[in-house]
Scaffold this active site. Structure first.
Site, PDB file in Angstrom:
ATOM      1  N   ASP A 147       0.812  -1.219   0.000  1.00 46.60           N
ATOM      2  CA  ASP A 147       0.000   0.000   0.000  1.00 46.60           C
ATOM      3  C   ASP A 147       0.844   1.267   0.000  1.00 46.60           C
ATOM      4  OD1 ASP A 147      -2.760  -0.252  -0.227  1.00 46.60           O
ATOM      5  OD2 ASP A 147      -2.883  -1.218   1.716  1.00 46.60           O
ATOM      6  N   HIS A 205     -10.108   8.608  -1.334  1.00 43.77           N
ATOM      7  CA  HIS A 205     -10.454   7.218  -0.987  1.00 43.77           C
ATOM      8  C   HIS A 205     -11.128   7.283   0.382  1.00 43.77           C
ATOM      9  CE1 HIS A 205      -9.623   2.761  -0.646  1.00 43.77           C
ATOM     10  NE2 HIS A 205      -9.885   3.110   0.612  1.00 43.77           N
ATOM     11  N   ASP A 280     -20.204   4.089  11.218  1.00 42.71           N
ATOM     12  CA  ASP A 280     -20.797   3.727   9.932  1.00 42.71           C
ATOM     13  C   ASP A 280     -21.541   4.919   9.319  1.00 42.71           C
ATOM     14  OD1 ASP A 280     -22.519   2.657   7.915  1.00 42.71           O
ATOM     15  OD2 ASP A 280     -22.277   0.675   8.828  1.00 42.71           O
ATOM     16  N   MET A 281     -21.072   5.377   8.162  1.00 43.96           N
ATOM     17  CA  MET A 281     -21.658   6.558   7.542  1.00 43.96           C
ATOM     18  C   MET A 281     -23.150   6.376   7.269  1.00 43.96           C
ATOM     19  SD  MET A 281     -21.219   9.617   6.599  1.00 43.96           S
ATOM     20  CE  MET A 281     -19.488  10.026   6.476  1.00 43.96           C
ATOM     21  N   ILE A 326     -17.610   5.109   1.216  1.00 41.22           N
ATOM     22  CA  ILE A 326     -18.329   6.382   1.323  1.00 41.22           C
ATOM     23  C   ILE A 326     -18.240   7.137  -0.007  1.00 41.22           C
ATOM     24  CG2 ILE A 326     -18.387   8.606   2.521  1.00 41.22           C
ATOM     25  CD1 ILE A 326     -17.194   7.124   4.994  1.00 41.22           C
ATOM     26  N   GLY A 327     -17.055   7.175  -0.596  1.00 41.56           N
ATOM     27  CA  GLY A 327     -16.861   7.898  -1.861  1.00 41.56           C
ATOM     28  C   GLY A 327     -17.744   7.366  -2.984  1.00 41.56           C
TER      29      GLY A 327
END
Ligand code: ADP
Length: 391
Positions: A147, A205, A280-281, A326-327
């Protein structure tokens, strides 16, 4: 022609995600995707084969709990469905040495183990499947994909902390993470908007872990994460950037232990900490509690600020991409963010945004914004296929 398959394993602290790709002349094609969730407590296995709309959830029970046993279950299950010729692993930290995918052998594994202090909450879990696979299938080609690697092109100022040299030499640098996601987005953007793929792009991200990356000509220029994945934006449960004095205050004035500080920074802050409700959105967007709105507003505000900072690193912005949980799914976060960025030239197309269309800015917007679903496993499979081709 004989069929070759690549297993991609993304092992985290509480879940084990996997995909199986078939090698084809036009690149890897996904055949299976799945995960084992809650591996430490009550493991649940789920998998989707081919174009099946959804797989069955299978409770594995206590007898299979723990990383080791879940891995054994997964390998046995995979073995019943396909022959695996190579495995690719998502590894969070490659340190200074690993700037591209590497074929694993015992000396590389040892060097990756030495990087555990740089990512104590991720690296040990990433490495576990490698050990198990090497024991069970000693001849299997295993490839580590990092990453941090995509960020190796950052210039010196973007890599350095303003700290004394002995700390920089000890490896305390701004590495950056989510690199496999950014690399995938940079690759995909060449199809979606070839001109923008060569330009100055800010990619957000936004998942449980969240970061942003400035990309120019498809290469990383800077990102919001530094030494660890706790830096930058507020996240599901991580604070993101703080005044370093906050840490000193917690230790000195509040007598908090190192473990307690780590727990606050990694597990009790971000969306969860500010809302007091959830990380949690989806739940925050559904809630009418003011604290839930405060958490989303702070998240959006910090994203907007980073557009300014990364825009400065790039010397201007030609477009943006939203990705991750989310994005890709929260039209609310995207619209709130872009409406505050009209000064940069974004003009939202509300209908397109609500439909989660690929392009979410109006035709007359000076610069475009896109939603592109990320696929880190596919990026890893591409790397492994490349290595197999090179022999
Ligand atoms: P991870 O970093 O664990 O891979 P993900 O990329 O899966 O995280 O993103 C998880 C986040 O995405 C959670 O905050 C979740 O609430 C959010 N999310 C997923 N679907 C939606 C949705 N439909 N609307 C708003 N947020 C969503």
């Amino acid at each position: 022609m004989r069929q070759h398959n690549i297993a991609v394993i993304n092992a985290g602290s509480s879940s084990l995600k996997f995909s199986l790709f078939e090698v084809t002349p036009s690149g890897p094609v996904r055949r299976i995707r799945g995960q084992i969730a809650e591996i430490n407590t009550d493991p649940v296995f789920s998998a989707r084969i081919g174009t099946e709309p959804s797989g069955q959830d299978l409770k594995l029970g206590d007898a299979h709990s723990g990383h080791h046993r879940c891995l054994h279950f997964l390998l046995e299950w995979l073995g019943q469905h396909a022959q695996v010729h190579a495995a690719g692993h998502r590894i969070v930290h490659g340190g200074l040495d690993f700037c591209q995918p590497v074929v694993l052998d015992s000396s590389v594994i040892e060097r990756l183990e030495a990087l555990i202090p740089l990512a104590p909450l991720h690296q040990p879990y990433n490495l576990e499947p490698i050990r198990v696979l090497s024991k069970l299938y000693p001849g299997l080609i295993q490839v580590a994909c990092f990453d941090t690697a995509f960020h190796a092109t950052k210039r010196k100022e973007a890599r350095q902390f303003p700290l004394p040299t002995f700390l920089t030499q000890a490896g305390i640098r701004r590495y950056g993470f989510h690199g496999l996601s950014y690399e995938y987005i940079a690759m995909k953007l060449k199809e979606v908007d070839p001109a923008l793929a060569q330009g100055r792009v800010v990619v957000a991200h936004l998942g449980n872990g969240a970061s942003m990356c400035a990309i120019h000509h498809g290469l990383a220029v800077d990102s919001t994460m530094g030494l660890t994945a706790a830096d930058g934006l507020p996240m599901g449960t991580r604070s993101g950037s703080l005044d370093p004095g906050v840490l000193l205050f917690m230790v000195r004035e509040l007598n908090m232990s190192l473990d307690a500080v780590e727990d606050v920074l990694y597990r009790q802050s971000g969306l969860k900490g500010v809302s007091g409700l959830s990380h949690d959105m989806r739940l925050l967007e559904q809630s009418d509690r003011p604290e839930a709105k405060d958490a989303i507003d702070l998240f959006v505000y910090r994203i907007q600020q980073q557009f300014g900072a990364l825009g400065a690193s790039l010397g201007g912005i030609d477009g943006a991409v939203f990705t991750a949980g989310i994005g890709e799914n929260s039209s609310h976060v995207r619209s709130q963010t872009l409406q505050g960025l009209q000064w940069l030239g974004f003009e939202l197309d509300h209908d397109a945004n609500n439909r989660h269309a690929s392009r979410i800015t109006a035709a007359k917007s000076r610069i475009p914004a896109y939603v592109i679903p990320t696929d880190e496993d596919l990026m890893i499979a591409h790397h492994v296929q490349q290595i197999l081709i090179q022999g």
